[in-house]
Design a protein around this motif. Structure first.
Motif, PDB file in Angstrom:
ATOM      1  N   HIS A 137       0.457  46.675 121.511  1.00  0.00           N
ATOM      2  CA  HIS A 137       0.597  46.421 120.085  1.00  0.00           C
ATOM      3  C   HIS A 137       0.407  47.708 119.295  1.00  0.00           C
ATOM      4  O   HIS A 137      -0.049  48.711 119.837  1.00  0.00           O
ATOM      5  CB  HIS A 137      -0.416  45.371 119.600  1.00  0.00           C
ATOM      6  N   VAL A 138       0.753  47.633 118.039  1.00  0.00           N
ATOM      7  CA  VAL A 138       0.450  48.680 117.077  1.00  0.00           C
ATOM      8  C   VAL A 138      -0.422  48.032 116.008  1.00  0.00           C
ATOM      9  O   VAL A 138      -0.130  46.934 115.537  1.00  0.00           O
ATOM     10  CB  VAL A 138       1.734  49.261 116.444  1.00  0.00           C
ATOM     11  N   ALA A 139      -1.499  48.697 115.654  1.00  0.00           N
ATOM     12  CA  ALA A 139      -2.384  48.199 114.597  1.00  0.00           C
ATOM     13  C   ALA A 139      -2.083  48.967 113.319  1.00  0.00           C
ATOM     14  O   ALA A 139      -1.923  50.188 113.344  1.00  0.00           O
ATOM     15  CB  ALA A 139      -3.846  48.382 115.000  1.00  0.00           C
ATOM     16  N   THR A 140      -1.996  48.235 112.234  1.00  0.00           N
ATOM     17  CA  THR A 140      -1.682  48.851 110.959  1.00  0.00           C
ATOM     18  C   THR A 140      -2.474  48.166 109.848  1.00  0.00           C
ATOM     19  O   THR A 140      -3.072  47.108 110.063  1.00  0.00           O
ATOM     20  CB  THR A 140      -0.160  48.792 110.692  1.00  0.00           C
ATOM     21  N   ASP A 163      -3.528  52.636 112.739  1.00  0.00           N
ATOM     22  CA  ASP A 163      -4.952  52.709 113.033  1.00  0.00           C
ATOM     23  C   ASP A 163      -5.219  53.107 114.479  1.00  0.00           C
ATOM     24  O   ASP A 163      -6.031  53.970 114.744  1.00  0.00           O
ATOM     25  CB  ASP A 163      -5.588  51.346 112.738  1.00  0.00           C
ATOM     26  N   HIS A 164      -4.569  52.450 115.415  1.00  0.00           N
ATOM     27  CA  HIS A 164      -4.748  52.760 116.835  1.00  0.00           C
ATOM     28  C   HIS A 164      -3.597  52.157 117.616  1.00  0.00           C
ATOM     29  O   HIS A 164      -2.801  51.420 117.063  1.00  0.00           O
ATOM     30  CB  HIS A 164      -6.082  52.219 117.375  1.00  0.00           C
ATOM     31  N   PHE A 165      -3.496  52.499 118.894  1.00  0.00           N
ATOM     32  CA  PHE A 165      -2.510  51.833 119.720  1.00  0.00           C
ATOM     33  C   PHE A 165      -3.196  51.185 120.895  1.00  0.00           C
ATOM     34  O   PHE A 165      -4.298  51.560 121.279  1.00  0.00           O
ATOM     35  CB  PHE A 165      -1.373  52.762 120.178  1.00  0.00           C
ATOM     36  N   GLY A 166      -2.556  50.156 121.427  1.00  0.00           N
ATOM     37  CA  GLY A 166      -3.109  49.421 122.548  1.00  0.00           C
ATOM     38  C   GLY A 166      -2.196  49.550 123.759  1.00  0.00           C
ATOM     39  O   GLY A 166      -0.986  49.402 123.643  1.00  0.00           O
ATOM     40  N   LEU A 167      -2.779  49.842 124.893  1.00  0.00           N
ATOM     41  CA  LEU A 167      -2.047  49.922 126.152  1.00  0.00           C
ATOM     42  C   LEU A 167      -2.167  48.604 126.891  1.00  0.00           C
ATOM     43  O   LEU A 167      -3.206  47.948 126.824  1.00  0.00           O
ATOM     44  CB  LEU A 167      -2.609  51.056 127.010  1.00  0.00           C
ATOM     45  N   ALA A 210       3.295  43.268 119.802  1.00  0.00           N
ATOM     46  CA  ALA A 210       2.694  42.624 118.635  1.00  0.00           C
ATOM     47  C   ALA A 210       2.275  43.655 117.608  1.00  0.00           C
ATOM     48  O   ALA A 210       2.102  44.833 117.915  1.00  0.00           O
ATOM     49  CB  ALA A 210       1.478  41.802 119.057  1.00  0.00           C
ATOM     50  N   LEU A 211       2.108  43.171 116.393  1.00  0.00           N
ATOM     51  CA  LEU A 211       1.468  43.945 115.332  1.00  0.00           C
ATOM     52  C   LEU A 211       0.104  43.325 115.091  1.00  0.00           C
ATOM     53  O   LEU A 211      -0.008  42.113 114.940  1.00  0.00           O
ATOM     54  CB  LEU A 211       2.262  43.878 114.028  1.00  0.00           C
ATOM     55  N   ASN A 212      -0.922  44.153 115.070  1.00  0.00           N
ATOM     56  CA  ASN A 212      -2.258  43.723 114.657  1.00  0.00           C
ATOM     57  C   ASN A 212      -2.451  44.302 113.267  1.00  0.00           C
ATOM     58  O   ASN A 212      -2.524  45.519 113.111  1.00  0.00           O
ATOM     59  CB  ASN A 212      -3.329  44.250 115.610  1.00  0.00           C
ATOM     60  N   VAL A 213      -2.499  43.428 112.270  1.00  0.00           N
ATOM     61  CA  VAL A 213      -2.483  43.881 110.883  1.00  0.00           C
ATOM     62  C   VAL A 213      -3.816  43.566 110.218  1.00  0.00           C
ATOM     63  O   VAL A 213      -4.284  42.432 110.250  1.00  0.00           O
ATOM     64  CB  VAL A 213      -1.326  43.212 110.103  1.00  0.00           C
ATOM     65  N   PHE A 214      -4.400  44.597 109.603  1.00  0.00           N
ATOM     66  CA  PHE A 214      -5.678  44.484 108.911  1.00  0.00           C
ATOM     67  C   PHE A 214      -5.438  44.573 107.410  1.00  0.00           C
ATOM     68  O   PHE A 214      -4.732  45.460 106.944  1.00  0.00           O
ATOM     69  CB  PHE A 214      -6.625  45.612 109.335  1.00  0.00           C
ATOM     70  N   GLU A 215      -6.022  43.641 106.663  1.00  0.00           N
ATOM     71  CA  GLU A 215      -5.888  43.648 105.208  1.00  0.00           C
ATOM     72  C   GLU A 215      -7.022  44.452 104.603  1.00  0.00           C
ATOM     73  O   GLU A 215      -8.194  44.090 104.743  1.00  0.00           O
ATOM     74  CB  GLU A 215      -5.893  42.216 104.667  1.00  0.00           C
ATOM     75  N   VAL A 216      -6.671  45.545 103.928  1.00  0.00           N
ATOM     76  CA  VAL A 216      -7.659  46.424 103.308  1.00  0.00           C
ATOM     77  C   VAL A 216      -7.201  46.756 101.896  1.00  0.00           C
ATOM     78  O   VAL A 216      -6.029  46.588 101.558  1.00  0.00           O
ATOM     79  CB  VAL A 216      -7.851  47.722 104.132  1.00  0.00           C
ATOM     80  N   ALA A 225      -4.516  39.624 111.274  1.00  0.00           N
ATOM     81  CA  ALA A 225      -3.619  38.701 111.955  1.00  0.00           C
ATOM     82  C   ALA A 225      -2.910  39.461 113.057  1.00  0.00           C
ATOM     83  O   ALA A 225      -2.645  40.655 112.936  1.00  0.00           O
ATOM     84  CB  ALA A 225      -2.600  38.109 110.990  1.00  0.00           C
ATOM     85  N   ILE A 226      -2.609  38.744 114.143  1.00  0.00           N
ATOM     86  CA  ILE A 226      -1.770  39.280 115.208  1.00  0.00           C
ATOM     87  C   ILE A 226      -0.421  38.588 115.090  1.00  0.00           C
ATOM     88  O   ILE A 226      -0.348  37.355 115.088  1.00  0.00           O
ATOM     89  CB  ILE A 226      -2.397  39.039 116.593  1.00  0.00           C
ATOM     90  N   ILE A 227       0.632  39.389 114.962  1.00  0.00           N
ATOM     91  CA  ILE A 227       1.985  38.870 114.816  1.00  0.00           C
ATOM     92  C   ILE A 227       2.758  39.195 116.088  1.00  0.00           C
ATOM     93  O   ILE A 227       2.992  40.363 116.402  1.00  0.00           O
ATOM     94  CB  ILE A 227       2.688  39.493 113.587  1.00  0.00           C
TER      95      ILE A 227
END
Length: 136
Positions: free
Chosen positions: A9-12, A80-84, A55-61, A46-48
């Motif tokens: 995933h990519v976190a944003t 924010d970070h990447f997941g392997l 997936a996208l892991n999205v943080f509301e800030v 949320a994880i989309i």
């Protein structure tokens, strides 16, 4: 041969999680597979699921806390970070031991929605994550 299976995933970050969920749902048929309310020490997220294991892991800030200019190459700061991805919980446990042996700052393996997750920091202090699909 690499131990990972590519990116999980990519976190944003976003100032409007509902808007982003709607957009990825409408544009890509993305489905929310996990949602977490904000707590004192963690933003709403949320994880989309975008299909194919991505997936996208999205943080509301708050908008004023997102650094960077999203429309400018080199100035995009909301990643924010990447997941392997690895193939199993057992591989994740073995990888945790390898990370400890390599000197990584390490967290605990935890369940986040349909994933097993392990956060760690590399030698530069960059936070990264390794994930394995949870089998119920």
């Amino acid at each position: 041969m690499p131990v990972t299976h590519g990116f999980n995933h990519v976190a944003t970050c976003t100032p409007d999680l509902d808007r982003l969920i709607r957009f990825y749902g409408e544009a890509f048929d993305g489905k929310v597979t996990f949602e977490m309310a904000a707590t004192d020490d963690h933003p709403r997220m949320a994880i989309i699921d975008l299909g194919g294991g991505a997936a996208l892991n999205v943080f509301e800030v708050a908008e004023d806390t997102i650094i960077g200019e999203r429309r400018k190459m080199g100035g995009r700061g909301p990643i924010d970070h990447f997941g392997l991805a690895v193939d199993s919980h057992a591989t994740l446990e073995a990888l945790r031991e390898r990370l400890v042996a390599a000197g990584a700052e390490i967290g605990e393996i935890q369940r986040l929605g349909g994933e097993w997750s392990l956060f760690f920091r590399d030698p530069d202090g960059m936070e990264l994550e390794v994930c394995a699909h949870a089998v119920d």
